[in-house]
Design a protein around this motif. Structure first.
Motif: not given
Ligand code: FAD
Ligand code: NAI
Length: 466
Positions: A352-355, A394-395, A416-417
């Motif tokens: 549960y980090t960002t991202p 990102d990602g 994210r999410e």
């Protein structure tokens, strides 16, 4: 002497969910808990407090770094750490009360004290020097896990802390040294970095997040480094000395060699967790452990003693709250004569980090090792409209499908999410669905989940927006 159908020892997510399901199925149930509050590691010192601090620290960072570019002008945010800790505590209290409510609603007796198994059908509950014995047809052990310790490094929960101490630091450490680049190290490292710490992570292996897909972990490491994390991989901490000003950590290459000393204000030890069976009387009761100290169970959660079952962190498998919960439901159903079952091939994992990082099913490394022929579809958030307008690109999403049948084998998301987005893949995998099924499912626009559909399209080399 009270007589129950089921006594559950431990009220973490495994234990309390098992108790509720058993009560729904008409059993007379009691739970035994030695902690002052219900909810176990997850609610008191695990999932919930860490997520409260991750949320609050992310808001702090956003206010400081992201608002201005969206045209929201605020003065530099100031940290009120006691208020943030209070926010965390309110979250814990709310959830603990929720479990108390569920116990009442389902007429489950709460027996406060340490539970010890005296034999089939008998549990002794001891608190404050007094004890009582309760009789029960069935017993479920749901006593969870405890922090793993490093030899020679004494955790005082003030300067050398486990996750428990790291969730309650009284001030932001100038320099935080994290031992272990697993889930706790990266989540709690993120919290304190956002609040102002310089964070260095020392990891024994040559990569972060072992067990997660390697390509995802590599990109995650790059993103964390951009955020300010420093990593020392393939390294081990061999000792920590304290003087009045700083902690001096001795770090060596994992394969041995010259040591260096790194100064820190706080050291967080997070190298995994171990099953917790202290005080349960397992040996005397004749309940077998496996070689790693976990309660040994058969495929129906039964231990070596008749009428005694075990679930959650205290048995084999990923140490995750939702795995414990699903086992709790399954064992209650089995005890009630139904066909309770957990599909261990479809247990999502989320950081549960960002991202965020999320994952379900097989990684590319696992498929290679098993010699499975697979196809890959990937889609970056840089090509997803919603991510572009929110400037959170990102990602990427990575989908692994069986080369012959197109059946979904694994889905890995960094972005994210990502933790919310993984579940459509879980449902599909439960039904044995294919990448084609996912690609042909209409996804609302504009959502980040469209990247999942596009990655599924990419398995067939026909992504639209790339
Ligand atoms: P536990 O939650 O550990 O509960 C066991 C309970 O048994 C405890 O209350 C204990 O006091 C009690 N007990 C033990 N022995 C006895 C006895 N003899 N008599 C009476 N009571 C006893 N997982 C996730 O899925 N998502 C997350 O985001 C996440 N975040 C985490 C963050 C941190 C910092 C940590 C440490 C863990 C996190 N986890 C997370 C893991 C999660 O907390 C565990 O997997 C989960 O709590 C296991 O549930 P359980 O019911 O098996 O045991
Ligand atoms: P972990 O198993 O995730 O990571 C431990 C890390 O420490 C590994 O990378 C390991 O290689 C490394 N390590 C081991 N010994 C070492 C040493 N001597 N020196 C340096 N590195 C070393 O364990 P962690 O982070 O402590 O978390 C414990 C459990 O809690 C995990 O099993 C996880 O499932 C659960 N958890 C889950 C969360 C989530 O689902 N979001 C959040 C936090 C915890």
């Amino acid at each position: 002497m009270a007589t129950y159908d089921l006594v559950v020892i431990g009220t973490g997510p495994g234990g309390y969910v098992c108790a509720v399901r058993a009560a729904q199925l008409g059993m007379k149930v009691a739970v035994v808990e030695k902690n002052a509050t219900l909810g176990g590691t997850c609610l008191n010192v695990g999932c919930m407090p860490s997520k409260a601090l991750l949320h609050a620290s992310e808001m702090f960072e956003e206010a400081g770094h992201s608002f201005a570019k969206m045209g929201v002008s605020v003065s530099s945010p100031k940290l009120d750490l006691p208020a943030m800790m209070n926010f965390k505590q309110q979250g814990i209290d709310g959830n603990v009360k929720g479990v108390e409510f569920l116990m009442k609603k389902n007429k489950i007796d709460v027996l406060k004290g340490t539970g010890k198994i005296l034999g089939t059908g008998k549990v002794e509950v001891s608190a404050d020097g007094k004890s009582q014995v309760v009789e029960t047809k069935n017993i479920v052990i749901a006593t969870g896990s405890d922090i793993a310790r490093l030899k020679g490094i004494d955790i005082d929960e003030k300067r050398i802390v486990s996750s428990t101490g790291a969730l309650s630091l009284e001030k932001v450490p100038g320099r935080l040294l994290v031992i272990g680049a697993g889930v706790i190290g990266l989540e709690l490292g993120s919290v304190w970095r956002r609040l102002g710490s310089e964070v260095m992570v020392v990891e024994f292996l040559d990569r972060i997040l072992p067990g997660m897909d390697g390509e995802i972990a590599k990109q995650f490491q790059r993103i964390l480094e951009k955020q300010g994390f420093a990593f020392k991989l393939a390294s081990k901490v061999t000792g920590v000395e304290a003087n009045s000003k700083a902690l001096l950590a001795k770090i060596e290459p994992a394969s041995g060699g010259a040591a260096e000393t790194i100064e820190a204000d706080v050291v967080l030890v997070c190298i995994g967790r171990t099953p917790y069976t202290d005080g349960l009387g397992l040996k005397e009761a004749g309940i077998a452990l496996d070689p790693r100290g976990r309660v040994q169970i058969d495929p129906h959660f039964a231990t070596s003693l008749k009428g005694v079952y075990a679930i959650g962190d205290v048995v084999a498998g990923p140490m995750l709250a939702h795995k414990a919960e699903d086992e709790g439901v399954a064992v209650a159903e089995i005890i009630a004569g139904q066909a309770g079952h957990v599909n261990y091939d479809v247990i999502p994992g989320v950081v549960y980090t960002t991202p965020e990082v999320s994952s379900v099913g097989k990684t590319e490394e696992e498929l290679k090792q098993a010699g499975t022929a697979y196809t890959v579809g990937k889609f970056p958030f840089t090509a997803n409209g919603r991510s572009k307008v929110n400037q959170t690109t990102d990602g990427f999403v990575k989908i692994l499908a069986d080369a012959k049948t197109d059946r979904l084998l694994g889905v890995h998301i960094i972005g994210r999410e990502a933790g919310e987005m993984i579940h459509e893949a879980c449902v599909l995998m439960e039904f044995g669905g294919s990448a084609e099924d996912l690609a042909r499912t209409c996804h609302a626009h504009p959502t980040r989940s469209e990247a999942v559909k596009e990655a599924a399209l990419a398995v067939g080399k026909r992504a639209i927006h790339m």
